[in-house]
Each structure stands twice: as structure tokens, then as C-alpha cells.
Design an enzyme around this catalytic site. Structure first.
Site, PDB file in Angstrom:
ATOM      1  N   THR A  55       0.837  -1.191   0.000  1.00 33.60           N
ATOM      2  CA  THR A  55       0.000   0.000   0.000  1.00 33.60           C
ATOM      3  C   THR A  55       0.871   1.239   0.000  1.00 33.60           C
ATOM      4  OG1 THR A  55      -1.715   1.233   1.204  1.00 33.60           O
ATOM      5  CG2 THR A  55      -0.196  -0.028   2.550  1.00 33.60           C
TER       6      THR A  55
ATOM      7  N   ASN B 119      -0.419   3.902   1.443  1.00 25.58           N
ATOM      8  CA  ASN B 119      -1.139   4.689   2.456  1.00 25.58           C
ATOM      9  C   ASN B 119      -0.661   4.340   3.875  1.00 25.58           C
ATOM     10  OD1 ASN B 119      -3.162   5.529   4.290  1.00 25.58           O
ATOM     11  ND2 ASN B 119      -4.648   5.636   2.622  1.00 25.58           N
TER      12      ASN B 119
ATOM     13  N   GLY C 111      -1.624   5.484   6.719  1.00 25.47           N
ATOM     14  CA  GLY C 111      -2.746   5.305   7.662  1.00 25.47           C
ATOM     15  C   GLY C 111      -3.233   3.865   7.664  1.00 25.47           C
ATOM     16  N   LYS C 112      -3.283   3.248   6.483  1.00 26.37           N
ATOM     17  CA  LYS C 112      -3.718   1.852   6.388  1.00 26.37           C
ATOM     18  C   LYS C 112      -2.694   0.930   7.039  1.00 26.37           C
ATOM     19  CE  LYS C 112      -5.280   0.563   2.299  1.00 26.37           C
ATOM     20  NZ  LYS C 112      -5.628   0.505   0.851  1.00 26.37           N
TER      21      LYS C 112
ATOM     22  N   GLU D  30      -3.830  -0.113 -11.409  1.00 33.15           N
ATOM     23  CA  GLU D  30      -5.153  -0.541 -10.928  1.00 33.15           C
ATOM     24  C   GLU D  30      -6.085  -0.699 -12.114  1.00 33.15           C
ATOM     25  OE1 GLU D  30      -7.121   1.354  -7.733  1.00 33.15           O
ATOM     26  OE2 GLU D  30      -5.365   1.295  -6.411  1.00 33.15           O
TER      27      GLU D  30
ATOM     28  N   ASP E  93      -8.137  -3.091  -0.360  1.00 36.72           N
ATOM     29  CA  ASP E  93      -8.670  -1.946  -1.085  1.00 36.72           C
ATOM     30  C   ASP E  93      -9.983  -1.527  -0.485  1.00 36.72           C
ATOM     31  OD1 ASP E  93      -7.631  -0.564  -3.539  1.00 36.72           O
ATOM     32  OD2 ASP E  93      -6.909  -2.620  -3.825  1.00 36.72           O
TER      33      ASP E  93
ATOM     34  N   PHE F 265      -7.157   9.709   8.515  1.00 33.87           N
ATOM     35  CA  PHE F 265      -6.703  10.010   7.163  1.00 33.87           C
ATOM     36  C   PHE F 265      -7.898   9.921   6.225  1.00 33.87           C
ATOM     37  CE2 PHE F 265      -6.997   5.789   5.276  1.00 33.87           C
ATOM     38  CZ  PHE F 265      -7.012   4.970   6.394  1.00 33.87           C
ATOM     39  N   GLY F 266      -7.678  10.267   4.967  1.00 29.43           N
ATOM     40  CA  GLY F 266      -8.707  10.111   3.938  1.00 29.43           C
ATOM     41  C   GLY F 266     -10.024  10.775   4.301  1.00 29.43           C
TER      42      GLY F 266
HETATM   43  P1  ITT Z   1      -3.375   1.921  -1.679  1.00 27.99           P
HETATM   44  O1  ITT Z   1      -4.341   1.659  -2.831  1.00 27.99           O
HETATM   45  O2  ITT Z   1      -1.978   2.217  -2.116  1.00 27.99           O
HETATM   46  O3  ITT Z   1      -3.442   0.867  -0.620  1.00 27.99           O
HETATM   47  P2  ITT Z   1      -5.140   4.170  -1.131  1.00 27.99           P
HETATM   48  O4  ITT Z   1      -4.948   5.381  -0.262  1.00 27.99           O
HETATM   49  O5  ITT Z   1      -5.448   4.406  -2.584  1.00 27.99           O
HETATM   50  O6  ITT Z   1      -3.838   3.283  -0.932  1.00 27.99           O
HETATM   51  P3  ITT Z   1      -7.616   2.656  -0.933  1.00 27.99           P
HETATM   52  O7  ITT Z   1      -7.648   2.464  -2.412  1.00 27.99           O
HETATM   53  O8  ITT Z   1      -7.864   1.471  -0.083  1.00 27.99           O
HETATM   54  O9  ITT Z   1      -6.212   3.267  -0.460  1.00 27.99           O
HETATM   55  O10 ITT Z   1      -8.620   3.747  -0.445  1.00 27.99           O
HETATM   56  C1  ITT Z   1      -9.370   4.547  -1.339  1.00 27.99           C
HETATM   57  C2  ITT Z   1      -9.543   5.920  -0.711  1.00 27.99           C
HETATM   58  O11 ITT Z   1     -10.377   5.798   0.429  1.00 27.99           O
HETATM   59  C3  ITT Z   1      -8.250   6.569  -0.267  1.00 27.99           C
HETATM   60  O12 ITT Z   1      -8.290   7.944  -0.624  1.00 27.99           O
HETATM   61  C4  ITT Z   1      -8.243   6.400   1.240  1.00 27.99           C
HETATM   62  O13 ITT Z   1      -7.612   7.506   1.861  1.00 27.99           O
HETATM   63  C5  ITT Z   1      -9.736   6.344   1.562  1.00 27.99           C
HETATM   64  N1  ITT Z   1      -9.931   5.455   2.691  1.00 27.99           N
HETATM   65  C6  ITT Z   1      -9.740   4.108   2.724  1.00 27.99           C
HETATM   66  N2  ITT Z   1      -9.940   3.626   3.951  1.00 27.99           N
HETATM   67  C7  ITT Z   1     -10.238   4.693   4.730  1.00 27.99           C
HETATM   68  C8  ITT Z   1     -10.509   4.853   6.092  1.00 27.99           C
HETATM   69  O14 ITT Z   1     -10.462   3.836   6.936  1.00 27.99           O
HETATM   70  N3  ITT Z   1     -10.763   6.081   6.532  1.00 27.99           N
HETATM   71  C9  ITT Z   1     -10.779   7.139   5.700  1.00 27.99           C
HETATM   72  N4  ITT Z   1     -10.529   7.082   4.402  1.00 27.99           N
HETATM   73  C10 ITT Z   1     -10.250   5.866   3.904  1.00 27.99           C
END
Ligand code: ITT
Length: 214
Positions: free
Chosen positions: A7, A9, A11-12, A36, A68, A152-153
Site C-alpha cells: 500500500t 497509504n 494510515g492503512k 489498478e 482496497d 486520514f482520507g
Molecule cells: P493503496 O491503494 O496504495 O493501498 P489508497 O490510499 O489508494 O492506498 P484505498 O484504495 O484502499 O487506499 O482507499 C481509497 C480511498 O479511500 C483513499 O483515498 C483512502 O484515503 C480512503 N480510505 C480508505 N480507507 C479509509 C478509512 O479507513 N478512513 C478514511 N478514508 C479511507
């Protein structure tokens, strides 16, 4: 035994570490740029990433994890869904709030239903030539304004539904034994988020399916 979490991310990664550390399993971030596929299905996206990354795994015995997630807003026909990353980068959380400005009611139950949303996560774990897929969902609603704090996100604008004593999510308006009392994920600790989290649910379910603890 290491789980490589592929990943970008952080935060994940933090959330996966928090979960797997309870089982003494170290999680390391796996930096790999996978393309992707354009698909409406989170599972197809996750499986494709596993396939691309496998030949690059540092050690054949290690496990590879891809997870994901996406935010699915009912009133927006499940948008942003699989496009969540792109939408976060372009519209941002403020853009989602703007799209939902007209959806409000003085009645809290009606308001919650108008602003209904859920996080969905699909986790795929590869180990010893086997691939296990698990899902996690976190129902809730979109706040009227963002909160400051952790996360995050979309965390600043997503309020999870309360949980009953078994950890099951309750319908909007019902008070549970576990509640953030209307505070979005962004305003609570990582530890508390784990009680509700789609990601934690998907990862727990992976462990149930896959006897890596034995
Ligand atoms: P990877 O694909 O590299 O793992 P990403 O940030 O793109 O990282 P995802 O595709 O899983 O991760 O997530 C899609 C979006 O949703 C992304 O912008 C995340 O920040 C957000 N997201 C996922 N899980 C979240 C959570 O638990 N809380 C807040 N936002 C989240």
C-alpha cells in the site's frame, strides 16, 4: 513470519499494524507501484494487485497483503466507491460535503438516512500459494462538517453507526453500547476506530479464514 502490506497509504499500514500486533505478527509496508484495473469491483482491483506484486515478494515464505477500500454514499448512487482515491485527491472531503449540501433534516433519523454511507474494504492475503479474500463493511453517515484531529482520507467526515453488544452495526438513530456519539472517525483514536472499522473487520475475517496462527 512477516506480512508485507502492499500500500502507499501510511494510515492503512498503522491500522493493520495495530490489528496484527495483537497476534504477534509483524507488518511491513511493501512499496510497489501496481496499475489498478478500471473495475467497479474492489475484489477485482485487489486480486490484480496481488498478481502483479507476487513476483517481487522479497521472500517466497512471506505473506503478501493487499487491501482496497472505498466510501460508498447512498444518495450519490454509491459514489465515490472504487474511485475514492481519485475523488479524495480532486474534490476532497469538502467536495463530498458540497455534493451533499441539500441533504439535511431537522429530524436526526431522517438526516442520518439521507446522509447514509458505508466504508467497504476487501482484503486479500497470499500465503504459501493460497489466496484468501475477506470483506469488511462499516455503515454510517456523512457529517455536515469535517472534524479536526486524527485519521486520514475521509475520516474527518464519516460517522460510524453505533454497535450492539455483539459488535453489529445498528440502524441510524439507535443507540448502541459502542458509540462515537456523532463524532467522525477523524475525531476518535485509532484504537477506538478499530471497533467499528471496515478494515479491521476484513483483517479479522482473513485471520478466521486462514489459520496462520496455528
Ligand atoms: P493503496 O491503494 O496504495 O493501498 P489508497 O490510499 O489508494 O492506498 P484505498 O484504495 O484502499 O487506499 O482507499 C481509497 C480511498 O479511500 C483513499 O483515498 C483512502 O484515503 C480512503 N480510505 C480508505 N480507507 C479509509 C478509512 O479507513 N478512513 C478514511 N478514508 C479511507
Amino acid at each position: 513470519m512477516t506480512i508485507w502490506f502492499m500500500t502507499t497509504n501510511q494510515g492503512k499500514v498503522d491500522e493493520a499494524r495495530e490489528h496484527f500486533s495483537k497476534f504477534g505478527i509483524p507488518v511491513r509496508q511493501f512499496e510497489f507501484e501496481a496499475s489498478e484495473p478500471q473495475s467497479k469491483d474492489l475484489e477485482i482491483v485487489a486480486l490484480s494487485k496481488i498478481e502483479q506484486a507476487l513476483p517481487h515478494l522479497p521472500n517466497e515464505k512471506d505473506m503478501l497483503l493487499v487491501e482496497d477500500a472505498g466510501l460508498f454514499v447512498s444518495a450519490l448512487n454509491d459514489f465515490p466507491g472504487v474511485y475514492s482515491s481519485y475523488v479524495l485527491e480532486t474534490l476532497g472531503t469538502h467536495g463530498i460535503l458540497k455534493l451533499m449540501e441539500h441533504l439535511h433534516s431537522e429530524d436526526p433519523i431522517r438526516d442520518g438516512n439521507l446522509r447514509k454511507a458505508e466504508f467497504r474494504a476487501v482484503a486479500v492475503l497470499y500465503k504459501d500459494g493460497q489466496t484468501i479474500v475477506a470483506e469488511g463493511v462499516c455503515p454510517g453517515r456523512i457529517a455536515h462538517k469535517p472534524t479536526e484531529g486524527e485519521g486520514f482520507g475521509f475520516d474527518p467526515i464519516f460517522i460510524p453507526s453505533d454497535l450492539d453488544e455483539l459488535g453489529n452495526a445498528l440502524p441510524v438513530g439507535e443507540i448502541g453500547v459502542k458509540s462515537t456519539h456523532g463524532t467522525p472517525f477523524g475525531g476518535i483514536s485509532l484504537e477506538e476506530k478499530q471497533l467499528f472499522s471496515h478494515r479491521r473487520r476484513a483483517l479479522s475475517s482473513l485471520l478466521e479464514h486462514f489459520d496462520i496462527l496455528g
